[in-house]
Design an enzyme around this catalytic site. Structure first.
Site, PDB file in Angstrom:
ATOM      1  CB  SER A  62      -0.778   0.212   1.269  1.00 31.21           C
ATOM      2  OG  SER A  62      -1.306   1.234   1.498  1.00 31.21           O
ATOM      3  CE1 TYR A 102      -4.149  -2.625   5.216  1.00 32.58           C
ATOM      4  CE2 TYR A 102      -3.414  -0.521   4.781  1.00 32.58           C
ATOM      5  CZ  TYR A 102      -3.809  -1.617   4.352  1.00 32.58           C
ATOM      6  OH  TYR A 102      -3.825  -1.715   3.050  1.00 32.58           O
TER       7      TYR A 102
END
Length: 335
Positions: free
Chosen positions: A138, A151
């Site tokens: 990501s 996360y």
């Protein structure tokens, strides 16, 4: 002989779109996830594409379960050619509102899930000296943002693990390789089932991309020698912005990052999340942002064709230099 791909988190979202992408390109696909409804629906889509599907219901945070899944896939489908580590869990909340149990759960699924998947794949790939592992990362692997500390921490951890893994594979002189795909915000069902301790419904930040863009990137990565592929303008901005002006980004995100990750509608009091248990039903690949999501990424095209672009640029520079030298030579002749 059919090629075999394994996709963790293959029941919905990016994983579901990735399963379709591999099946459409002639792969038999094994799907690993917790939710049975989505797994069965994804398997039917693989079979409708004329390929074999194998459903394995497992939690990627359980290393033994992932090892057992890999062994079963090898026994029932055949040698694994590509392993895609896609499964993750998350929570939208201020760090101090996240319990230790919640934080550990996000880390176990998002980080250790990729470690467990990689280990399971390598147990079979390394003896054969062939195979490809794709780690799904990501923009937040480079740039942490508020409300997603667990996360972001897990994605940063994957990045460090990946660097180390690549070095070891190079040392082994094996044809087994790994590529990491860094993704932007994607229109998936996760924003409707992720645990949220916020006033407003969670949403992705910046330009939103359709899951098929991510799936194409993952498929391309499975057939690339590149170390990393960046998908979407926000990913490029996050990577380079953090390198150039990290403290300024801290200030900016401190002012804007809370509101930009919430929609106006409030979080429903009876909202169900999938942090510890899957949410029943088949949730498909797309979320609720179809009206604003784009299905193209110029950055992905450039990342996949960087070598060709570089050669073309060098060629253009060489031609330009040739014209310049010829022009100067003509000017000398006139003198």
């Amino acid at each position: 002989m059919a090629r075999i791909a394994v996709v963790t988190g293959g029941s919905a979202g990016i994983g579901r779109a990735t399963v379709r992408e591999f099946a459409a390109n002639g792969y038999d696909v094994a799907l690993i996830a917790r939710g049975r409804d989505g797994l069965d629906a994804a398997a039917r889509e693989v079979e409708e594409a004329g390929r074999r599907a194998l459903v394995v219901q497992a939690d990627v945070s359980d290393a033994k379960a992932v090892d057992d899944a890999a062994a079963r896939i090898e026994a029932e489908l055949g040698p694994i050619d590509v392993w895609v580590n896609n499964a993750f869990a998350g929570i939208f909340a201020r760090f101090m509102d996240v319990t230790a149990e919640e934080y550990e759960r996000v880390t176990a699924v998002t980080y250790l899930g990729q470690v467990n998947g990689t280990r399971a794949a390598l147990r079979h790939m390394l003896p054969r000296g062939a195979g490809k592992i794709v780690l799904v990362g990501s923009a937040l692997a480079y740039r942490g943002i508020p409300l997603q500390s667990a996360y972001c921490g897990a994605k940063h951890a994957i990045q460090g693990f990946f660097d180390s893994l690549r070095c070891e594979l190079i040392h082994e002189k094996t044809d087994v390789s790994a590529t990491m795909v860094q993704l932007p915000g994607v229109n998936t069902p996760q924003f409707d089932w992720i645990r949220a301790k916020l006033p407003g419904e969670p949403r992705p930040v910046g330009t939103v991309y359709q899951p098929e863009v991510a799936a194409r990137a993952i498929f391309d990565a499975a057939h690339s020698t590149r170390k990393e592929m960046l998908v979407g303008g926000p990913t490029v901005q996050a990577v380079w912005g953090n390198k150039i002006a990290s403290p300024l980004l801290d200030e900016y995100l401190g002012r804007t990052g809370f509101q930009s990750q919430q929609d106006p509608q409030p979080v429903s009091p009876d909202r169900r999340d999938n942090l510890f248990e899957p949410v029943p039903g088949d949730h498909g690949a797309h979320g609720r942002f179809d009206d604003e999501a784009t299905d193209r990424s110029a950055e992905l095209w450039f990342s996949a064709h960087k070598k060709k672009v570089g050669i073309a640029a060098l060629g253009a520079a060489a031609i330009g230099a040739g014209f310049m030298l010829a022009s100067r030579a003509r000017e000398r002749e006139k003198i």
